[in-house]
Motif scaffolding. Structure first.
Motif, PDB file in Angstrom:
ATOM      1  N   GLY A 196      22.259  27.890 -36.194  1.00 14.38           N
ATOM      2  CA  GLY A 196      23.086  28.274 -35.051  1.00 14.38           C
ATOM      3  C   GLY A 196      22.347  29.012 -33.936  1.00 14.38           C
ATOM      4  O   GLY A 196      22.346  28.569 -32.779  1.00 14.38           O
ATOM      5  N   PRO A 197      21.693  30.137 -34.264  1.00 15.44           N
ATOM      6  CA  PRO A 197      21.028  30.896 -33.198  1.00 15.44           C
ATOM      7  C   PRO A 197      19.895  30.143 -32.513  1.00 15.44           C
ATOM      8  O   PRO A 197      19.503  30.500 -31.397  1.00 15.44           O
ATOM      9  CB  PRO A 197      20.475  32.128 -33.930  1.00 15.44           C
ATOM     10  CG  PRO A 197      21.299  32.247 -35.161  1.00 15.44           C
ATOM     11  CD  PRO A 197      21.648  30.850 -35.548  1.00 15.44           C
TER      12      PRO A 197
ATOM     13  N   MET B 277      16.589  24.823 -28.952  1.00 13.90           N
ATOM     14  CA  MET B 277      16.505  23.414 -29.302  1.00 13.90           C
ATOM     15  C   MET B 277      17.005  22.536 -28.152  1.00 13.90           C
ATOM     16  O   MET B 277      16.389  21.526 -27.784  1.00 13.90           O
ATOM     17  CB  MET B 277      17.357  23.178 -30.559  1.00 13.90           C
ATOM     18  CG  MET B 277      17.068  21.893 -31.283  1.00 13.90           C
ATOM     19  SD  MET B 277      18.205  21.676 -32.667  1.00 13.90           S
ATOM     20  CE  MET B 277      17.542  22.837 -33.856  1.00 13.90           C
ATOM     21  N   LEU B 278      18.124  22.934 -27.572  1.00 13.84           N
ATOM     22  CA  LEU B 278      18.711  22.139 -26.492  1.00 13.84           C
ATOM     23  C   LEU B 278      17.871  22.242 -25.229  1.00 13.84           C
ATOM     24  O   LEU B 278      17.638  21.259 -24.536  1.00 13.84           O
ATOM     25  CB  LEU B 278      20.142  22.606 -26.219  1.00 13.84           C
ATOM     26  CG  LEU B 278      21.119  22.464 -27.395  1.00 13.84           C
ATOM     27  CD1 LEU B 278      22.474  23.073 -27.045  1.00 13.84           C
ATOM     28  CD2 LEU B 278      21.288  21.003 -27.780  1.00 13.84           C
TER      29      LEU B 278
ATOM     30  N   GLU C 296      29.008  17.700 -26.135  1.00 12.92           N
ATOM     31  CA  GLU C 296      30.375  18.176 -26.382  1.00 12.92           C
ATOM     32  C   GLU C 296      31.142  17.282 -27.349  1.00 12.92           C
ATOM     33  O   GLU C 296      31.965  17.768 -28.121  1.00 12.92           O
ATOM     34  CB  GLU C 296      31.127  18.274 -25.053  1.00 12.92           C
ATOM     35  CG  GLU C 296      30.641  19.421 -24.179  1.00 12.92           C
ATOM     36  CD  GLU C 296      31.414  19.538 -22.881  1.00 12.92           C
ATOM     37  OE1 GLU C 296      32.117  18.577 -22.507  1.00 12.92           O
ATOM     38  OE2 GLU C 296      31.310  20.593 -22.242  1.00 12.92           O
ATOM     39  N   ASP C 297      30.881  15.982 -27.301  1.00 18.73           N
ATOM     40  CA  ASP C 297      31.701  15.053 -28.089  1.00 18.73           C
ATOM     41  C   ASP C 297      31.020  14.515 -29.343  1.00 18.73           C
ATOM     42  O   ASP C 297      31.684  13.923 -30.187  1.00 18.73           O
ATOM     43  CB  ASP C 297      32.127  13.865 -27.217  1.00 18.73           C
ATOM     44  CG  ASP C 297      33.110  14.284 -26.121  1.00 18.73           C
ATOM     45  OD1 ASP C 297      33.348  13.499 -25.200  1.00 18.73           O
ATOM     46  OD2 ASP C 297      33.635  15.418 -26.209  1.00 18.73           O
ATOM     47  N   VAL C 298      29.697  14.679 -29.448  1.00 13.55           N
ATOM     48  CA  VAL C 298      28.997  14.146 -30.618  1.00 13.55           C
ATOM     49  C   VAL C 298      28.212  15.248 -31.334  1.00 13.55           C
ATOM     50  O   VAL C 298      28.441  15.524 -32.514  1.00 13.55           O
ATOM     51  CB  VAL C 298      28.032  12.990 -30.240  1.00 13.55           C
ATOM     52  CG1 VAL C 298      27.303  12.464 -31.474  1.00 13.55           C
ATOM     53  CG2 VAL C 298      28.801  11.856 -29.561  1.00 13.55           C
TER      54      VAL C 298
ATOM     55  N   GLY D 262      24.996  27.488 -28.906  1.00 12.62           N
ATOM     56  CA  GLY D 262      24.693  26.252 -28.185  1.00 12.62           C
ATOM     57  C   GLY D 262      25.718  25.963 -27.105  1.00 12.62           C
ATOM     58  O   GLY D 262      25.375  25.572 -25.985  1.00 12.62           O
ATOM     59  N   ARG D 263      26.987  26.157 -27.426  1.00 17.07           N
ATOM     60  CA  ARG D 263      28.061  25.936 -26.439  1.00 17.07           C
ATOM     61  C   ARG D 263      27.934  26.924 -25.277  1.00 17.07           C
ATOM     62  O   ARG D 263      28.138  26.573 -24.121  1.00 17.07           O
ATOM     63  CB  ARG D 263      29.430  26.054 -27.101  1.00 17.07           C
ATOM     64  CG  ARG D 263      29.771  24.884 -28.018  1.00 17.07           C
ATOM     65  CD  ARG D 263      31.202  24.983 -28.540  1.00 17.07           C
ATOM     66  NE  ARG D 263      31.545  23.899 -29.441  1.00 17.07           N
ATOM     67  CZ  ARG D 263      31.996  22.702 -29.045  1.00 17.07           C
ATOM     68  NH1 ARG D 263      32.152  22.440 -27.765  1.00 17.07           N
ATOM     69  NH2 ARG D 263      32.286  21.766 -29.936  1.00 17.07           N
ATOM     70  N   GLU D 264      27.566  28.155 -25.633  1.00 21.19           N
ATOM     71  CA  GLU D 264      27.399  29.181 -24.596  1.00 21.19           C
ATOM     72  C   GLU D 264      26.260  28.794 -23.661  1.00 21.19           C
ATOM     73  O   GLU D 264      26.360  28.923 -22.432  1.00 21.19           O
ATOM     74  CB  GLU D 264      27.071  30.495 -25.320  1.00 21.19           C
ATOM     75  CG  GLU D 264      27.359  31.761 -24.578  1.00 21.19           C
ATOM     76  CD  GLU D 264      27.055  32.950 -25.490  1.00 21.19           C
ATOM     77  OE1 GLU D 264      27.791  33.154 -26.471  1.00 21.19           O
ATOM     78  OE2 GLU D 264      26.048  33.635 -25.205  1.00 21.19           O
ATOM     79  N   TRP D 265      25.173  28.306 -24.227  1.00 17.60           N
ATOM     80  CA  TRP D 265      24.025  27.883 -23.426  1.00 17.60           C
ATOM     81  C   TRP D 265      24.435  26.767 -22.484  1.00 17.60           C
ATOM     82  O   TRP D 265      24.121  26.799 -21.282  1.00 17.60           O
ATOM     83  CB  TRP D 265      22.903  27.410 -24.357  1.00 17.60           C
ATOM     84  CG  TRP D 265      21.734  26.818 -23.629  1.00 17.60           C
ATOM     85  CD1 TRP D 265      20.662  27.481 -23.133  1.00 17.60           C
ATOM     86  CD2 TRP D 265      21.531  25.437 -23.307  1.00 17.60           C
ATOM     87  NE1 TRP D 265      19.798  26.603 -22.510  1.00 17.60           N
ATOM     88  CE2 TRP D 265      20.308  25.346 -22.605  1.00 17.60           C
ATOM     89  CE3 TRP D 265      22.268  24.278 -23.535  1.00 17.60           C
ATOM     90  CZ2 TRP D 265      19.798  24.130 -22.143  1.00 17.60           C
ATOM     91  CZ3 TRP D 265      21.766  23.073 -23.068  1.00 17.60           C
ATOM     92  CH2 TRP D 265      20.554  23.006 -22.373  1.00 17.60           C
TER      93      TRP D 265
END
Lengths: 86, 259
Positions: B168-169, B174-175, B216-218, B233-236
């Motif tokens: 998670g962190p 990674m992204l 977002e979808d996959v 990741g969503r926050e980023w």
């Protein structure tokens, strides 16, 4: 120009990968060690003092965990990378 | 053809050539990465079919690189011949145990990057300018589906072993490492030219939109389905979109992720 059906993509890639792993029949039961609590019976007059000491200890542990998590977050953000693709 | 006459068409052609040269480098790095991952998976006693898939993926990437080199050369950007592929940069944090480092690398390379690549290729397919390009894109898309599945399979195995909480962190890094620095920034008009599609390249804004949709979808739902906390990741992603002046994404409806 049409976008791909991403929900279909989800099923194709993710579900396909999970099926490839064949984990349905072999899903591990190990969820890690559960926290254990020591319960001891004490005298009623000691229970309030113990509860107070426990709360102070828990507050300190929570702060330590939060600090450690924040440090881990910072460390993680400065380490690791990604893979460039298309 | 591109609006703006021969000069604009020349710019589009040069941009496409540069893109295919970049893809040639990416595919060659991927070949070495998959070979290395196959050996590391084998050393970890991973399921034999995953080891084999990693080896097959390496062979696929070698073939993909040849296609990309031919397409780059055809657009006026010949690539160096007969040079050995460069060793890919390690992406897993050095503090991780080997088993977790392999999981990290497969999530980064396959769950994220290969999944995005599949979406890019399937978007490019109907817009390809000729049958030869369409055939290459189709071949690559089919192979990249298998490559992405390798990552999702490894993630499922790691989840069954209770070894995914660490991911998670690391998602922001990674992204961030999977995209060009300017993906969420405005670029010169030639990079938004729809004429790029016929040459097998997405206009910049389309590339960004596709990246966001796939995450977002996959990717995020897939990670959540295996128990990975995707909040960071969503926050980023939300921060990148906000910086680009885009509207924030709606909150996910289900933490399970799968439709």
């Amino acid at each position: 120009m049409s976008m791909p059906n991403v929900r279909k993509l989800l099923r194709v890639l993710v579900a396909g990968g999970v099926a490839l792993a064949g984990v349905e029949a072999a899903r591990a039961q190990d969820k890690g060690a559960a926290a254990t609590e020591n319960a001891e019976k004490g005298k009623e007059k000691d229970q309030d003092a113990k509860a107070k000491a426990d709360k102070e200890r828990q507050d300190q542990e929570k702060k330590a965990r939060e600090k450690k998590a924040e440090e881990a977050k910072k460390a993680a953000e400065s380490e690791g990378g990604g893979v460039k693709g298309w | 053809m591109s609006a703006g006459g021969p000069r604009a068409a020349g710019n589009v052609r040069a941009l496409a050539a540069s893109a295919w040269e970049f893809r040639w480098k990416v595919e060659r790095e991927a070949e070495v990465r998959f070979e290395s991952l196959a050996a590391r998976l084998e050393a970890l006693d991973a399921p034999a079919h995953l080891v084999e898939l990693a080896r097959r993926s390496a062979a696929d990437e070698r073939r993909h690189a040849a296609h990309c080199a031919r397409l780059a050369a055809g657009l006026g950007r010949p690539v160096p011949a007969r040079t050995p592929p460069p060793p890919p940069e390690p992406v897993a944090p050095t503090a991780l145990a080997e088993e977790d480092a392999v999981t990290y690398e497969l999530v980064a390379a396959c769950c994220v990057t290969e999944s995005v690549s599949v979406a890019v290729l399937t978007t490019l397919l109907p817009a390809a300018g000729d049958a030869s390009l369409r055939a290459v894109l189709h071949e690559l898309a089919e192979d990249e589906v298998s490559h992405a599945r390798l990552g999702w399979a490894q993630l499922a195995v790691a989840a069954a072993r209770g070894r995914i909480a660490f991911l998670g962190p690391y998602l922001p890094a990674m992204l961030r490492g999977s995209i060009d620095d300017d993906l969420f920034q405005p670029v010169e008009p030639d990079r938004e030219d729809e004429a790029l599609l016929a040459l097998g390249v997405l206009p910049h804004a389309t590339q960004r939109e596709l990246f966001v949709r796939v995450l977002e979808d996959v990717v995020f739902p897939g990670l959540e389905g295996s128990g990975v906390d995707t909040a960071a990741g969503r926050e980023w992603l939300a921060a990148r979109r906000a910086a680009a002046g885009e509207r924030p994404a709606p909150a996910p409806q289900s933490s399970r992720g799968f439709p």
